[in-house]
Design a protein around this motif. Structure first.
Motif, PDB file in Angstrom:
ATOM      1  N   UNK A 159      28.458  37.819  29.960  1.00  0.00           N
ATOM      2  CA  UNK A 159      27.512  38.467  29.050  1.00  0.00           C
ATOM      3  C   UNK A 159      26.782  37.432  28.197  1.00  0.00           C
ATOM      4  N   UNK A 160      27.540  36.501  27.616  1.00  0.00           N
ATOM      5  CA  UNK A 160      26.944  35.490  26.740  1.00  0.00           C
ATOM      6  C   UNK A 160      26.063  34.514  27.506  1.00  0.00           C
ATOM      7  N   UNK A 186      28.051  48.413  33.528  1.00  0.00           N
ATOM      8  CA  UNK A 186      29.095  47.496  33.982  1.00  0.00           C
ATOM      9  C   UNK A 186      30.333  47.599  33.080  1.00  0.00           C
ATOM     10  N   UNK A 187      30.088  47.686  31.792  1.00  0.00           N
ATOM     11  CA  UNK A 187      31.182  47.777  30.827  1.00  0.00           C
ATOM     12  C   UNK A 187      31.932  49.096  30.957  1.00  0.00           C
ATOM     13  N   UNK A 222      42.076  39.634  29.770  1.00  0.00           N
ATOM     14  CA  UNK A 222      41.507  38.670  30.699  1.00  0.00           C
ATOM     15  C   UNK A 222      40.175  39.175  31.255  1.00  0.00           C
ATOM     16  N   UNK A 223      40.132  40.454  31.598  1.00  0.00           N
ATOM     17  CA  UNK A 223      38.899  41.060  32.110  1.00  0.00           C
ATOM     18  C   UNK A 223      37.808  41.057  31.038  1.00  0.00           C
ATOM     19  N   UNK A 224      38.224  41.334  29.784  1.00  0.00           N
ATOM     20  CA  UNK A 224      37.251  41.336  28.703  1.00  0.00           C
ATOM     21  C   UNK A 224      36.671  39.933  28.484  1.00  0.00           C
ATOM     22  N   UNK A 251      37.090  51.890  32.874  1.00  0.00           N
ATOM     23  CA  UNK A 251      37.786  52.844  33.742  1.00  0.00           C
ATOM     24  C   UNK A 251      38.744  52.115  34.685  1.00  0.00           C
ATOM     25  N   UNK A 252      38.264  51.027  35.278  1.00  0.00           N
ATOM     26  CA  UNK A 252      39.050  50.293  36.274  1.00  0.00           C
ATOM     27  C   UNK A 252      40.293  49.630  35.684  1.00  0.00           C
ATOM     28  N   UNK A 253      40.244  49.260  34.409  1.00  0.00           N
ATOM     29  CA  UNK A 253      41.383  48.547  33.790  1.00  0.00           C
ATOM     30  C   UNK A 253      42.257  49.456  32.928  1.00  0.00           C
ATOM     31  N   UNK A 254      42.032  50.744  33.008  1.00  0.00           N
ATOM     32  CA  UNK A 254      42.726  51.684  32.120  1.00  0.00           C
ATOM     33  C   UNK A 254      44.247  51.563  32.217  1.00  0.00           C
ATOM     34  N   UNK A 255      44.771  51.375  33.424  1.00  0.00           N
ATOM     35  CA  UNK A 255      46.223  51.339  33.612  1.00  0.00           C
ATOM     36  C   UNK A 255      46.786  49.920  33.725  1.00  0.00           C
TER      37      UNK A 255
END
Length: 494
Positions: A312-313, A285-286, A303-305, A291-295
C-alpha cells in the motif's frame, strides 16, 4: 546555546533573503552588521517590495536615523516592538537584535505563509494510515471546521504546525506535536520531503538510522533537490530542548516550497481519477483479505497486514501530490471530493483492522499497546492556548495529573515488554519481531523523550501567568497613594 543557534539560523535566513537584493548583501556578524541600519532597511525592502528612506552615511546619527526608519516602518504595519529601542540595536545587544529579527521573520515569512492556509484547513486532512485513529469521528469534523479556520487566523504558529502534521500524516507513524522534540529524530523533515517530492527519501531505512544521520540527510536533500537554504545543522536539532524559533524558520521554507510547486489542472484531474481507481481497488483488496484471514492466528493476521501495508505504501507514492493537495471545499472538483471519500474509507478500514489486531495481542502486550495509545493520544492533543495563562494553567494541571498517572506504569510496562517470551508451547513465535520492535521504539523514542515537554510548557505558562499578573498590578500601582496606610493595605491585598 539557544542564542548561538538563533544567531546562526537567523543570519542564514537573512542571507537567503538578501541574495535577492541588488547588489546582494552577505551578513558576516549579525550583531555588528545591524548597527549601521543599512542591513535592516535592505532586508525590509526585499521583504516588503517597498523603497524605504535612508541616510547614506555611516556616522552615528545616520545609523540611528536608519534604524529609526526601519522601526517606524515596522510599527506602521502594526507590529508590536516591545522593549526594542534604537540604542540597544546600535550597541548590538544580542537579545534585542534576535528579538527584532524574529519579529521580522514571523511577520513577513511565517504569518504571510500561514494566511494562505486559512482556506486550506477548513476541511480536515486525511487520517494517518500508519496508526490507529484516535481522533474524533469524521461526522463531527464539519462542526469543528469553523473553529479550526478561526484558530488559524489567530495563530500562525498553529497554522504552520498543522501544515507540518498534514505532510507527515501520509507516512505512517511520523508524529509532529510541536516545533521542538518532534523534529529531533529527523523523520519529520524526511516525511515532509517525501510528500513534496516523492521518491527522494526512504523512510523505512531512516527509521533504523541515528538522529544525526537522518538530520544530515534531510538537510542535504532539502538543499540539493529543493533548493532550500541550510539554516540548521544536525547538532542544533538533536538536543534535549531544540530552539523552537529556529525550527519554525526552517520548516516555513518547506511550506514556501510547496506553494511554488507548479500544478497543471488537467494533469491534476487525471491523477485524481487514477487515485480514485487505485483507492477503490485497495478497499476491495482489504475487504477480501479480512475475510480470508478471519480464522488465522494473530501472528499470520499481523503478517498479512504488514504485507498489505508495505505494498500500500509503495503504491501510494505516485499519488502523494494529489492526496496531500489542499483546497477549499468550494474549489474541489467532483473527482477530488470522491477521492477524499475513498481515502477516508480505506484509512478507516485500515485503522479498524489495526485496532482489532491490537486487541488480539497476547497478554501482557495487549495492555501495553492500549497504554501506549493512550499516552500517544494525550501527547497529540493541542496544548492549551497561553493567551489566557490562568485558564491554561488549570488545563495543564489536568493534563499533568493524567500524564503522571500513566507514566507511573512506564517501568512495569518496560520490564514486561523486555522480558516477554515470544513463543508458544510449540516454540512458534506469537508476535512478529517487527511488532515488538515497533512497540519498544514508541516506548523509548516517542514517550520517554517527549514526556518532559508538557512540563516545560506548563512552567513556561506559569511564569507567563505570574508575569502578566505582576504587570497588571504594576499598572494599577502607577498612581500616588499618599498615606502610608494606603500603601500597606495595597501590599497586603497583593
Amino acid at each position: 546555546q539557544r542564542e548561538f543557534t538563533q544567531k546562526k539560523t537567523f543570519t542564514s535566513w537573512i542571507n537567503s533573503i538578501l541574495a535577492k537584493h541588488s547588489p546582494p548583501y552577505v551578513v558576516s556578524d549579525l550583531y555588528t552588521d545591524i548597527q549601521q541600519g543599512h542591513l535592516l532597511l535592505d532586508l525590509l525592502e526585499v521583504l516588503s517590495g517597498q523603497h524605504l528612506p535612508r541616510e547614506k552615511g555611516f556616522i552615528t546619527f545616520q545609523c540611528r536615523s536608519n534604524i529609526e526608519n526601519a522601526l517606524t516602518f515596522l510599527k506602521s504595519r502594526s507590529l508590536k516592538l516591545i522593549n526594542i529601542h534604537v540604542a540597544d540595536i546600535i550597541e548590538g545587544k544580542p537579545s534585542i537584535v534576535l528579538g527584532l529579527i524574529w519579529t521580522i521573520i514571523f511577520h513577513f515569512h511565517i504569518e504571510e505563509l500561514a494566511r494562505t492556509l486559512a482556506c486550506t484547513y477548513s476541511q480536515p486532512s486525511p487520517d494517518c494510515p500508519g496508526a490507529v485513529d484516535s481522533s474524533p469521528k469524521a461526522n463531527r469534523a464539519a462542526k469543528k471546521s469553523a473553529k479550526i479556520k478561526e484558530r488559524w487566523k489567530m495563530s500562525a504558529t498553529k497554522a504552520l504546525l498543522l501544515w507540518a502534521k498534514e505532510q507527515c500524516s501520509l507516512h505512517g507513524s511520523v508524529s509532529v506535536t510541536d516545533f521542538k522534540s518532534s523534529w529531533r529524530s529527523g523523520l519529520a523533515f524526511l516525511a515532509i520531503i517525501q510528500t513534496l517530492r516523492p521518491g527522494l527519501v526512504d523512510l523505512e531505512k531512516a527509521k533504523a538510522r541515528s538522529n544525526k544521520e537522518n538530520l544530515k540527510e534531510a538537510f542535504r536533500i532539502a538543499e540539493m533537490e529543493l533548493n532550500i537554504p541550510r539554516l540548521l545543522e544536525p547538532e542544533d536539532v538533536d538536543t534535549v530542548n531544540p530552539d523552537e524559533k529556529s525550527i519554525m524558520t526552517y520548516v516555513a521554507q518547506f511550506l514556501q516550497y510547496s506553494k511554488n510547486l507548479p500544478e497543471s489542472e488537467e494533469d491534476m484531474q487525471e491523477k485524481v481519477r487514477e487515485a480514485v481507481g487505485w483507492l477503490a481497488a485497495q478497499e476491495k483488496k482489504l475487504a477480501k483479505l479480512l475475510v480470508e484471514t478471519e480464522n488465522e492466528t494473530y501472528y499470520q493476521k499481523y503478517k498479512e497486514m504488514m504485507s498489505f501495508m508495505e505494498t500500500f505504501n509503495q503504491e501510494k507514492v505516485p499519488f502523494l501530490p494529489v492526496l496531500s493537495s489542499k483546497r477549499c471545499e468550494a474549489e474541489l472538483s467532483e473527482g477530488q471530493q470522491q477521492m477524499r471519500e475513498e481515502w477516508d474509507k480505506v484509512i478507516s478500514q485500515i485503522n479498524e483492522w489495526k485496532a482489532k489486531l491490537d486487541q488480539m495481542l497476547p497478554s501482557p502486550l495487549d495492555s501495553i499497546e492500549a497504554w501506549l495509545q493512550e499516552v500517544e493520544r494525550l501527547q497529540a492533543e493541542d496544548l492549551p492556548d497561553l493567551q489566557d495563562p490562568f485558564k491554561a494553567m488549570s488545563v495543564f494541571r489536568e493534563i499533568i495529573v493524567i500524564f503522571k498517572g500513566l507514566m507511573d506504569c512506564f517501568d512495569s510496562h518496560l520490564d514486561a515488554l523486555q522480558s516477554f517470551k515470544n513463543e508458544d508451547e510449540k516454540n512458534m513465535p506469537l508476535v512478529l519481531p517487527e511488532k515488538l520492535e515497533e512497540m519498544k521504539r514508541r516506548l523509548f523514542s516517542n514517550i520517554r523523550s517527549t514526556n518532559p515537554s508538557t512540563f516545560l510548557e506548563y512552567h513556561y505558562g506559569l511564569c507567563s501567568a505570574i508575569a502578566n499578573e505582576v504587570k497588571l498590578k504594576l499598572n494599577i500601582w502607577d498612581v500616588k497613594y499618599g498615606a502610608k496606610e494606603a500603601v500597606e493595605s495595597l501590599l497586603e491585598n497583593w
